[in-house]
Design a protein around this motif. Sequence first.
Motif, PDB file in Angstrom:
ATOM      1  N   PRO A  26      -6.854   0.730   1.584  1.00 21.51           N
ATOM      2  CA  PRO A  26      -6.100   0.307   2.663  1.00 21.51           C
ATOM      3  C   PRO A  26      -4.635  -0.407   2.354  1.00 21.51           C
ATOM      4  O   PRO A  26      -5.296  -1.953   2.003  1.00 21.51           O
ATOM      5  CB  PRO A  26      -7.193   0.195   3.311  1.00 21.51           C
ATOM      6  N   PRO A  27      -3.760  -0.520   3.139  1.00 24.31           N
ATOM      7  CA  PRO A  27      -3.163  -1.229   3.379  1.00 24.31           C
ATOM      8  C   PRO A  27      -2.848  -2.468   4.239  1.00 24.31           C
ATOM      9  O   PRO A  27      -3.949  -2.418   5.296  1.00 24.31           O
ATOM     10  CB  PRO A  27      -1.435  -0.507   3.559  1.00 24.31           C
TER      11      PRO A  27
ATOM     12  N   ALA B  55       7.492   0.324   6.609  1.00 22.64           N
ATOM     13  CA  ALA B  55       6.734  -0.002   6.713  1.00 22.64           C
ATOM     14  C   ALA B  55       5.615   0.005   7.176  1.00 22.64           C
ATOM     15  O   ALA B  55       4.398   0.115   7.090  1.00 22.64           O
ATOM     16  CB  ALA B  55       6.969  -1.435   8.035  1.00 22.64           C
ATOM     17  N   LEU B  56       5.869   0.556   8.383  1.00 13.25           N
ATOM     18  CA  LEU B  56       4.806   1.940   9.043  1.00 13.25           C
ATOM     19  C   LEU B  56       4.221   2.809   7.689  1.00 13.25           C
ATOM     20  O   LEU B  56       3.123   3.794   8.406  1.00 13.25           O
ATOM     21  CB  LEU B  56       4.672   2.951   9.486  1.00 13.25           C
ATOM     22  N   GLY B  57       4.892   3.787   6.373  1.00 13.12           N
ATOM     23  CA  GLY B  57       4.090   4.453   6.340  1.00 13.12           C
ATOM     24  C   GLY B  57       3.029   4.138   5.842  1.00 13.12           C
ATOM     25  O   GLY B  57       2.163   5.161   5.581  1.00 13.12           O
ATOM     26  N   PRO B  58       2.594   3.269   4.133  1.00 10.69           N
ATOM     27  CA  PRO B  58       1.488   3.592   4.147  1.00 10.69           C
ATOM     28  C   PRO B  58       0.395   3.322   5.351  1.00 10.69           C
ATOM     29  O   PRO B  58      -0.841   4.416   5.438  1.00 10.69           O
ATOM     30  CB  PRO B  58       1.267   2.139   3.632  1.00 10.69           C
TER      31      PRO B  58
ATOM     32  N   LEU C 111      -3.795   7.801   8.579  1.00  7.29           N
ATOM     33  CA  LEU C 111      -3.319   8.435  10.276  1.00  7.29           C
ATOM     34  C   LEU C 111      -3.432  10.135   9.536  1.00  7.29           C
ATOM     35  O   LEU C 111      -4.433  10.768   9.824  1.00  7.29           O
ATOM     36  CB  LEU C 111      -2.865   7.765  10.674  1.00  7.29           C
ATOM     37  N   LEU C 112      -2.428  10.408   8.280  1.00  9.08           N
ATOM     38  CA  LEU C 112      -2.578  12.153   8.421  1.00  9.08           C
ATOM     39  C   LEU C 112      -3.198  12.193   7.625  1.00  9.08           C
ATOM     40  O   LEU C 112      -4.043  13.235   8.031  1.00  9.08           O
ATOM     41  CB  LEU C 112      -1.278  12.063   8.454  1.00  9.08           C
TER      42      LEU C 112
ATOM     43  N   ARG D 294      -4.865   9.433   0.465  1.00 10.14           N
ATOM     44  CA  ARG D 294      -6.173   8.642   1.594  1.00 10.14           C
ATOM     45  C   ARG D 294      -5.976   7.108   0.565  1.00 10.14           C
ATOM     46  O   ARG D 294      -6.396   5.943   0.947  1.00 10.14           O
ATOM     47  CB  ARG D 294      -7.553   8.993   1.680  1.00 10.14           C
ATOM     48  N   GLN D 295      -6.292   7.275  -0.665  1.00 10.62           N
ATOM     49  CA  GLN D 295      -6.806   6.185  -1.819  1.00 10.62           C
ATOM     50  C   GLN D 295      -6.068   5.715  -2.287  1.00 10.62           C
ATOM     51  O   GLN D 295      -5.910   4.746  -2.164  1.00 10.62           O
ATOM     52  CB  GLN D 295      -7.527   7.416  -3.091  1.00 10.62           C
ATOM     53  N   VAL D 296      -4.673   6.271  -2.374  1.00 14.04           N
ATOM     54  CA  VAL D 296      -3.505   4.893  -2.649  1.00 14.04           C
ATOM     55  C   VAL D 296      -2.548   5.392  -2.156  1.00 14.04           C
ATOM     56  O   VAL D 296      -1.431   6.346  -1.960  1.00 14.04           O
ATOM     57  CB  VAL D 296      -2.834   6.108  -3.889  1.00 14.04           C
ATOM     58  N   PRO D 297      -2.871   5.186  -0.288  1.00 15.26           N
ATOM     59  CA  PRO D 297      -1.263   5.256   1.142  1.00 15.26           C
ATOM     60  C   PRO D 297       0.102   4.552   0.811  1.00 15.26           C
ATOM     61  O   PRO D 297       0.971   5.520   0.735  1.00 15.26           O
ATOM     62  CB  PRO D 297      -1.896   4.787   1.743  1.00 15.26           C
TER      63      PRO D 297
END
Length: 718
Positions: free
Chosen positions: A357-358, A408-411, A416-417, A439-442
């Motif tokens: 997770p970022p 910046a918010l991408g991960p 969330l998606l 989800r593993q590599v956001p």
Amino acid sequence: MNPATGSLLAETRRTPGRVVLTGLAILIATTFAAGTLLLTDALRTELTRDAVRTPEAAAFVVRGPADLARIRATPGVTDAVEVRSAFLSVRGQGTWSLESDPLTGPLTRLPALAAGRLPTGPGEALLGAATAQRTHLAPGARLTIGERSVTVTGIATLPGEGQNTLVTTPDLLAALGGELDQVDVAGTPDPAALTGPGLTVRTGAAQRTDEAEGASATVTAVLAGVSVFVGLALVAAVVVVASTFRIVLSRRRTQLALLRCVGATRAQVTRAVLAEAAVTGLVAGVGGVALATGLGAVLTAVIPNAPALVIPWAAFAGCVALAVVATLAAAAIPAIAAGRIPPVAALGTAGAADAGPPRKAPRIVLASLFALVAGGGGVLGARIGGDPVVGIALVAVSGLAAFAALIALGPLIVGLLARTLGRLGNLSAAGRMAVANARQVPRRTAATITVLALGVGLTSALLVGIAGVSAEADRSIAEHFPSAVVVQGADAAAAARLAADPTLLVRPGAGRADSPPGQGTNGTTPDQAAPGTTAPDGTAPDRVLVDPAPGTGDQALRVAVDRALGPDTGALVTYTADLRDQVRNALDVSRAVGFGLVGMTLLVAVVGVGVTLALSVAERTRETGLLRAVGLTRGGVRAMVGAEAAFAGAAAAVLGAVIGGGYGLLALAAMDLRTTPPIPWPELAALLVDVVVVAALAAVIPAARAARTPPTAALAEL
């Protein structure tokens, strides 16, 4: 050279394909930039050649109310000719551009004839080649300009013939009301002898220089606009390359850790990675310049009368340097992360560099700052008023800030998606695995989504902008030309003849309320004007609005109007359909140019999808082998990789369309249009579908490669 750099560069020599794959997005962006430079130089050469109209034989140019006879009588003058121009109404053809020329002698501006002969008598003129093609006129045709009839004797290829154009003698154009622009003077007179009250005298060389600089300024403005799209393509390429470097370094985690074991410091590993990035950027830059040069040479050979290809070596060197700098910037953060790999990592198996997770807090803070800039710039640009150029510039800056916030918010958005889709119970097995991988590599998935969203956003903004401008143009035409034909300056007799024609519906123009809208004229006689076609004092109204009666076609309408006005009318006739077609053609050209420029950003984005998936497939050999070992078929592997690409494409399409459509509306607001901008829903829907399909197609080769992974590959990675 430190040992770490030598080791990594040796690895680069053993696997040159990896260098090409990593720098592919930079290569495309460099090709775009170098191609733009080639286009600019060719455009400058072409426009300069067309813009310099003053003949080489003109030693001086006199501007102002010049007396031609006095100038010709000045000692040292060997020849002098007036240069006149005008925009005049040609009956049944709209407004044309008229230019004067002596037709022969050293001061002629006329190129060689394409057909026919030069005018030799009064009332004769030449037709521009592009005009002849548009109007289907040929030598021998007769045109009515004001009260004079002009005969076309020949056709000449004229520079910059964007409007229908006639060339005739200065005397005829003076009789038609053409304005005196300047007098070209040949010979060696004393400049002081040419001067007089209200006159300006300058050398012909200075005049030609000014004409050339005006064309160069136009090219510079075009280059400035195109450079924005080059910059956007380069930004997209940097995002793609940063993601690919993270993947490549993740696969080489064990190698980097071993370098730390044998004594390489953090700084040495970081410098080694940056050296590899510099090589990648250099190869991509040189390749992009070479590709652009090759494409330019092919186009020059194929296109008739194309200007010679001029290679700007200094500018090309700048393109290569920019490619290297952009690649270094993209690799900076992955290189720093590589330097932090501890030596103990050599004992384990490398995991995905983007896994996990970022960190939320820093990303939310950074995105909030960019969002504030985007919001402020967007509101200010939409409400600034006065200068639409400044407003659109502010909206563009706001858009870049919004894109930075999305990066910046991408991960976090990807996470969330992925969680939302993961809760859906009707996903296939391939879909569930694709969502789990995202989800593993956001961070990796976010890089793919954001660069695609940039291209989709630009396209959406362009679609919304074109739709709004088109609606505004239709509104303006409908307001100023509320009928099929608008006749201005017709006398009372001509207005009466129009009203008497049973195939026409005639009413006075704006400002007259003598007749209810749409009143017909059927049943009138030639000597009886329809009600409302004359003013109370018996004169014709300022404008006469003409529509076809039921059953009257467009050609019959034109014939009837020409017949009613007669050959010697001085009225200005505007056919609304022709005007609307001209506006739509201009918008079509703008749309094509805009899509061509935006297409480069989309191309970089699609390449980024393919490259990211290709490297991701190579990184996940063990995982794919394990899936094959537990029963996943080749088709299932292909479906999983394709679903990953479709997931990225769908997320990018929705985000890009929402953001781009919003900024398209903001740009229209900055232009202060009076029309409520329509949303082109069908075009936007088609764009969303196309992006998902193209993203899935970009996954075809990586998916096929993943499907070939044997189950034993999992054992080889243990």
